[in-house]
Design an enzyme around this catalytic site. Structure first.
Site, PDB file in Angstrom:
ATOM      1  N   CYS A 153       0.818  -1.216   0.000  1.00  0.00           N
ATOM      2  CA  CYS A 153       0.000   0.000   0.000  1.00  0.00           C
ATOM      3  C   CYS A 153       0.849   1.262   0.000  1.00  0.00           C
ATOM      4  O   CYS A 153       0.362   2.335  -0.342  1.00  0.00           O
ATOM      5  CB  CYS A 153      -0.905   0.032   1.230  1.00  0.00           C
ATOM      6  SG  CYS A 153      -1.940  -1.415   1.393  1.00  0.00           S
ATOM      7  N   CYS A 194     -12.757  -0.560   2.227  1.00  0.00           N
ATOM      8  CA  CYS A 194     -12.570   0.056   0.914  1.00  0.00           C
ATOM      9  C   CYS A 194     -12.539  -1.028  -0.150  1.00  0.00           C
ATOM     10  O   CYS A 194     -12.308  -2.200   0.142  1.00  0.00           O
ATOM     11  CB  CYS A 194     -11.299   0.895   0.878  1.00  0.00           C
ATOM     12  SG  CYS A 194      -9.788  -0.031   0.593  1.00  0.00           S
TER      13      CYS A 194
END
Lengths: 135, 381
Positions: free
Chosen positions: B80, B198
């Site tokens: 990420c 998400c």
């Protein structure tokens, strides 16, 4: 002939008294799971293999409600963290898949439970924790 | 320590774009950033490309299409935080005098559904111990114990970020949502409901970095890269993003995020009290609250109070995720950190319209994920 196989060799001892197979660092004293050949905490080589206590307390838990990639067992299934007397917390499958049925600090014990049957007909088993005394 | 400025940014919306390749998104984004920076062929000496699922030479494929090759092109994978890692490398090379101008971009097309990661061994997937949302859920439950975070707080994070994202045309979800709707969505892993997580998706973002030097006609809104730091984890926490199978019972080991934030504040010679706007990792609603505590936006245990105070909403003292965050935008791993940086550059320039944080001068971007990798970037105007 089909039999019973561990999801990964060397993780746990099966049988009447199951145990998680970890290690202990001779230098800093920390316990590890699974067995490490170098201590992740102090980087000393040669931790000694150690069977971990098969009883502990529940520190965190949830349930997975849809099968994630690569998993062929039943859903929902429980996942959690159990704290062992050796001073470590272990990520584990749980026999209880209803989060509302568990409580923080609950006494838990090690089991070996079936996950699924593989292509050769073997029963694939993994380590898991269950509330003490649960059937 | 600075000496590096951002002179151009570009963005491909985050979402699902069937028929548009990773390379297509990269071309669109890099072209926009170079145009804004006024940089043409030969105008940059290196390129770093953040991607986790892009495959071999992702960056080369983008720059080949644009006829912009010959310089070193390096793909950077840090989960990420890939974009943050790429920024750190680029800024360091400029400060060291190796390059004057560097192109940094991130591109990604994530597979649909629960993220499948080669990080895990096959047996972990087979045993059901590789489900990413389950780790998020365990962390959320511990945050309930340590900080009194409730499901209602988690829903409020989603409501806030979706409200922010409603005016962001680069976001996947541009629609507000109510707490009732969040809590009515199905439970993925208790206590996390579907809308508290998400969506992995697709997108790209790019920035052009240049050595700061006096200019005859300085651009009106140059943004300084005041700090860019990547850190990995220290072993100890069983719920660290390094996803170990065990950890220690000691709770005083600093997280990768805290390590990165501390170092970035030091590099920028700033502290949490100086921040005007923050974009932080909100892969799930609890992760945003944990980030408040780990970055130092509030005291340990006080994240729910900070949320409830309204401070982190637009119009509050320190808006967090004015872009709508990953909860509105979705998460294309290699592009997500740079997507935050693009938003913050636009915030510092005052270009964000209805979601503008008035007078913002100091901004912080935070991403954290598998590895563990934590990236913190500080920008100033």
């Amino acid at each position: 002939m089909p039999g019973r196989v561990a999801v990964r060799a060397g993780l746990f001892a099966d049988g009447d008294t199951p145990a998680l197979l970890g290690s202990r660092c001779a230098s800093c004293g920390a316990h590890h799971f699974p067995c490490h050949d170098t201590c992740p905490y102090c980087a000393a080589d040669g931790p000694v293999p150690a069977e971990l206590t098969g009883a502990g307390s529940l520190w965190a838990w949830t349930a997975v409600t849809a099968a994630p990639p690569g998993y062929q067992g039943p859903v929902p299934y429980g996942v959690g963290v159990v704290e062992l007397p050796e001073g470590i917390r272990v990520i584990t499958h749980l026999t209880v898949s209803d989060p509302a049925a568990l409580t923080l600090g609950q006494a838990m014990e090690l089991r070996v439970v079936p996950l699924h049957t593989d292509a050769e007909g073997n029963e694939v088993v993994t380590y898991s924790f269950a509330p003490v005394g649960a059937p | 320590m600075s000496g590096v400025v951002i002179t151009g940014v570009g963005m491909h919306p985050f979402g699902r774009f069937d028929g548009v390749s990773t390379t297509d998104m990269g071309v669109h984004t890099v072209r926009a950033a170079l145009r804004e920076a006024g940089v043409a062929k030969g105008g940059f000496q290196a390129a770093f490309c953040g991607t986790a699922y892009g495959g071999v030479a992702t960056g080369h494929k983008v720059l080949s299409r644009l006829g912009l090759t010959g310089m070193p092109i390096v793909d950077v994978e840090a989960g990420c935080a890939s974009g943050g890692a790429a920024l750190m490398l680029a800024a360091g090379a400029i400060r060291a005098g190796q390059y004057d101008t560097v192109l940094v971009f991130g591109v990604e097309k994530m597979p649909k559904g629960i993220i499948r990661s080669s990080f895990f061994e096959p047996w972990q997937e087979e045993a059901g111990l590789a489900a990413t949302p389950s780790f998020f859920a365990l962390r959320a439950q511990r945050l309930a114990v340590s900080s009194g975070v409730t499901k209602e707080h988690l829903a409020q994070v989603v409501v806030k970020n979706r409200r922010h994202g409603a005016s962001n045309t680069d976001a996947m979800f541009q629609k507000e949502i109510s707490a009732e709707e969040v809590l009515a969505s199905r439970v993925v892993c208790e206590p996390l409901h579907l809308f508290m997580l998400c969506s992995p998706n697709e997108g790209a973002a790019a920035v052009v970095l240049t050595r700061d030097a006096p200019r005859a006609d300085p651009a009106p809104a140059r943004v300084t890269l005041a700090g860019a730091v990547l850190r990995s984890h220290l072993p100890g926490s069983v719920l660290s993003e390094s996803t170990p199978l065990s950890g220690l019972t000691e709770d005083d080991v600093p997280s990768a995020t805290t390590l990165a934030a501390t170092a970035a504040f030091e590099e920028a010679d700033l502290g949490p009290q100086d921040l005007d706007v923050v974009e932080c990792q909100d892969t799930d609603a609890a992760r945003e609250l944990l980030s408040y505590e780990e970055i130092g936006l509030c005291d340990p245990g006080a994240s729910a109070d900070l949320l409830v105070s309204g401070a982190t909403g637009l119009g509050g003292r320190l808006p967090v995720n004015p872009s709508g965050g990953l909860l509105s935008k979705g998460e294309p791993l290699g592009a997500s950190a740079l997507g935050q940086v693009v938003e913050l550059v636009r915030q510092l320039r005052g270009e964000c319209g209805p979601r503008q944080v008035e007078g913002a001068r100091v901004a912080l971007s935070h991403t954290v994920g598998r590895g563990a990798n934590a990236g913190v970037v500080i920008l100033t105007r």
